[in-house]
Motif scaffolding. Structure first.
Motif, mmCIF file in Angstrom:
data_model
loop_
_atom_site.group_PDB
_atom_site.id
_atom_site.type_symbol
_atom_site.label_atom_id
_atom_site.label_comp_id
_atom_site.label_asym_id
_atom_site.label_seq_id
_atom_site.Cartn_x
_atom_site.Cartn_y
_atom_site.Cartn_z
ATOM 1 N N PHE A 184 0.839 -1.203 0.000
ATOM 2 C CA PHE A 184 0.000 0.000 0.000
ATOM 3 C C PHE A 184 0.875 1.256 0.000
ATOM 4 O O PHE A 184 0.601 2.223 -0.727
ATOM 5 N N ILE A 185 1.952 1.230 0.807
ATOM 6 C CA ILE A 185 2.879 2.370 0.836
ATOM 7 C C ILE A 185 3.556 2.532 -0.521
ATOM 8 O O ILE A 185 3.723 3.651 -1.026
ATOM 9 N N SER A 186 3.947 1.397 -1.117
ATOM 10 C CA SER A 186 4.570 1.462 -2.440
ATOM 11 C C SER A 186 3.600 2.035 -3.470
ATOM 12 O O SER A 186 3.992 2.822 -4.343
ATOM 13 N N TRP A 187 2.331 1.652 -3.369
ATOM 14 C CA TRP A 187 1.305 2.177 -4.279
ATOM 15 C C TRP A 187 1.121 3.681 -4.087
ATOM 16 O O TRP A 187 0.915 4.424 -5.058
ATOM 17 N N MET A 188 1.232 4.153 -2.840
ATOM 18 C CA MET A 188 1.070 5.582 -2.563
ATOM 19 C C MET A 188 2.156 6.429 -3.216
ATOM 20 O O MET A 188 1.976 7.633 -3.420
ATOM 21 N N SER A 189 3.291 5.796 -3.565
ATOM 22 C CA SER A 189 4.362 6.569 -4.204
ATOM 23 C C SER A 189 3.918 7.133 -5.552
ATOM 24 O O SER A 189 4.460 8.149 -6.010
ATOM 25 N N VAL A 208 11.309 -1.629 -1.041
ATOM 26 C CA VAL A 208 12.090 -2.736 -1.611
ATOM 27 C C VAL A 208 12.926 -3.411 -0.528
ATOM 28 O O VAL A 208 12.943 -4.646 -0.401
ATOM 29 N N LEU A 209 13.610 -2.620 0.286
ATOM 30 C CA LEU A 209 14.470 -3.183 1.333
ATOM 31 C C LEU A 209 13.653 -3.903 2.406
ATOM 32 O O LEU A 209 14.092 -4.923 2.952
ATOM 33 N N LEU A 241 6.718 -5.953 -7.498
ATOM 34 C CA LEU A 241 5.861 -4.767 -7.520
ATOM 35 C C LEU A 241 6.570 -3.570 -6.896
ATOM 36 O O LEU A 241 6.453 -2.434 -7.394
ATOM 37 N N ALA A 242 7.300 -3.806 -5.797
ATOM 38 C CA ALA A 242 8.034 -2.709 -5.164
ATOM 39 C C ALA A 242 9.122 -2.177 -6.099
ATOM 40 O O ALA A 242 9.308 -0.956 -6.233
ATOM 41 N N VAL A 243 9.843 -3.098 -6.746
ATOM 42 C CA VAL A 243 10.855 -2.677 -7.720
ATOM 43 C C VAL A 243 10.190 -1.983 -8.904
ATOM 44 O O VAL A 243 10.713 -0.996 -9.447
ATOM 45 N N GLY A 244 9.011 -2.489 -9.308
ATOM 46 C CA GLY A 244 8.289 -1.880 -10.420
ATOM 47 C C GLY A 244 7.904 -0.438 -10.143
ATOM 48 O O GLY A 244 7.947 0.413 -11.049
ATOM 49 N N TRP A 278 -3.663 2.426 -11.106
ATOM 50 C CA TRP A 278 -4.746 1.453 -11.254
ATOM 51 C C TRP A 278 -4.230 0.087 -11.692
ATOM 52 O O TRP A 278 -4.781 -0.944 -11.295
ATOM 53 N N ILE A 279 -3.179 0.062 -12.481
ATOM 54 C CA ILE A 279 -2.594 -1.232 -12.858
ATOM 55 C C ILE A 279 -2.025 -1.932 -11.623
ATOM 56 O O ILE A 279 -2.250 -3.131 -11.400
ATOM 57 N N PHE A 280 -1.286 -1.179 -10.799
ATOM 58 C CA PHE A 280 -0.682 -1.734 -9.581
ATOM 59 C C PHE A 280 -1.762 -2.272 -8.647
ATOM 60 O O PHE A 280 -1.688 -3.421 -8.181
ATOM 61 N N ALA A 281 -2.776 -1.447 -8.359
ATOM 62 C CA ALA A 281 -3.822 -1.845 -7.415
ATOM 63 C C ALA A 281 -4.626 -3.033 -7.940
ATOM 64 O O ALA A 281 -4.932 -3.972 -7.193
ATOM 65 N N SER A 282 -4.965 -3.015 -9.224
ATOM 66 C CA SER A 282 -5.768 -4.102 -9.800
ATOM 67 C C SER A 282 -4.994 -5.416 -9.798
ATOM 68 O O SER A 282 -5.530 -6.472 -9.435
ATOM 69 N N PHE A 283 -3.727 -5.346 -10.187
ATOM 70 C CA PHE A 283 -2.924 -6.566 -10.239
ATOM 71 C C PHE A 283 -2.723 -7.151 -8.841
ATOM 72 O O PHE A 283 -2.870 -8.364 -8.640
ATOM 73 N N PHE A 284 -2.393 -6.305 -7.864
ATOM 74 C CA PHE A 284 -2.145 -6.813 -6.507
ATOM 75 C C PHE A 284 -3.423 -7.380 -5.896
ATOM 76 O O PHE A 284 -3.388 -8.402 -5.200
#
Length: 312
Positions: A184-189, A208-209, A241-244, A278-284
């Motif tokens: 969720f934090i990664s998505w907020m970026s 990522v770490l 996903l985080a790296v993405g 939306w791609i990130f949220a939908s895929f996850f």
């Protein structure tokens, strides 16, 4: 032969063995012993008895206490309390939704099945409280095995088998839920302004770490295996996903940097973040539905097998 398991402890998943304290009771008829009308305890060295060992013990068998009793009709009862670290094979494919069949195998050290043949009198256990494992369906069975160490001689072996399944709550609370919040934090970026380079870069790198740290933490408690577990798949996808999200930001920066030189070609930087949200949220979300559907289907199948085994 009757097995009674008193406790299971020190379950070492990395080395695939567990500690167990058990009582083994053997009864046989010996015409050479004296005839008695009431049970009579005698020294354990005064009468012949089978030299039983736990075959799949990882560190040898320790005998804590022995008792030898002469019963009426020339019967002998031999009881001993043993401790052993028992080696088992474990399949972690569905970890942490996995279940296993563990076996404690015993046989005579020197007497083959021409001299000693066992019959199973059952297997029981005390109430076993373990925070990570649930124990099902104790059974005992006898079978013959050939020993390469004794020039192919056949030995009678008795095995106490039971099924264990893992409680998933620890890993759900300590690993899966933190991963969901990290994602969720990664998505907020994607909502952070591309001009805020330090803030957005820090956000992406930290996620990522953190995923890598959780991966190392979970892997440390498991053996080095050549296949992916359920948890490995879940964590690897979270890592990608985080790296993405970090790679997406690099692409956005590239577009922002070149926008001044060629605004017609590099004008879509804001749209990249918009689509990525939306791609990130939908895929996850879809990934979680599939992974947990597979996990709960496996759990239902395992529970059905445990129930059928208990009935039979």
């Amino acid at each position: 032969v009757h097995f009674h398991v008193r406790s299971l402890f020190d379950i070492d998943e990395a080395n695939e063995h567990f500690g167990s304290t058990m009582l083994m009771t053997l009864r046989w008829t010996d015409p050479s012993v004296e005839s008695v009308t009431e049970p009579k305890d005698v020294p354990v060295t005064s009468i012949w008895r089978p030299d039983m060992i736990i075959v799949n013990s990882a560190k040898g068998t320790k005998i804590r206490k022995e008792k030898l009793t002469i019963l009426p009709d020339h019967k002998v009862e031999y009881t001993k309390r043993m401790f052993a670290a028992v080696q088992v094979d474990m399949d972690y494919t569905w970890f942490p939704f996995d279940s296993h069949k563990w076996t404690i195998a015993c046989q005579s050290l020197t007497y083959d099945n021409k001299k000693v043949v066992f019959e199973a009198a059952g297997a029981t256990h005390d109430k076993i409280d373990n925070p990570l494992w649930k124990v099902h369906n104790f059974t005992a069975a006898v079978h013959n095995v050939k020993s390469a160490a004794h020039e192919g001689a056949t030995f009678s072996r008795i095995s106490a088998t039971f099924q264990v399944s893992r409680f998933q709550s620890y890993y759900i609370a300590q690993v899966v839920l933190p991963l969901v919040f990290i994602m969720f934090i990664s998505w907020m970026s994607f909502w952070v302004d591309a001009a805020a380079v330090p803030a957005r870069t820090t956000l992406c790198v930290i996620t990522v770490l953190t995923v890598l740290f959780l991966n190392f933490k979970v892997s440390a408690g498991l053996p080095k295996i050549s296949y992916l577990t359920w948890m490995d798949t879940y964590m690897q996808v979270c890592f990608l996903l985080a790296v993405g999200s970090l790679i997406t930001y690099i692409v956005v920066l590239y577009y922002e940097y070149n926008n001044a030189r060629n605004p017609e070609v590099f004008k879509d930087a804001p749209a990249i973040d918009h689509h990525a949200r939306w791609i990130f949220a939908s895929f996850f979300g879809l990934f979680n539905v599939i992974m947990f559907a597979l996990a709960f289907t496996h759990l239902n199948d395992a529970n059905r097998q445990h129930t059928n085994a208990a009935i039979s």
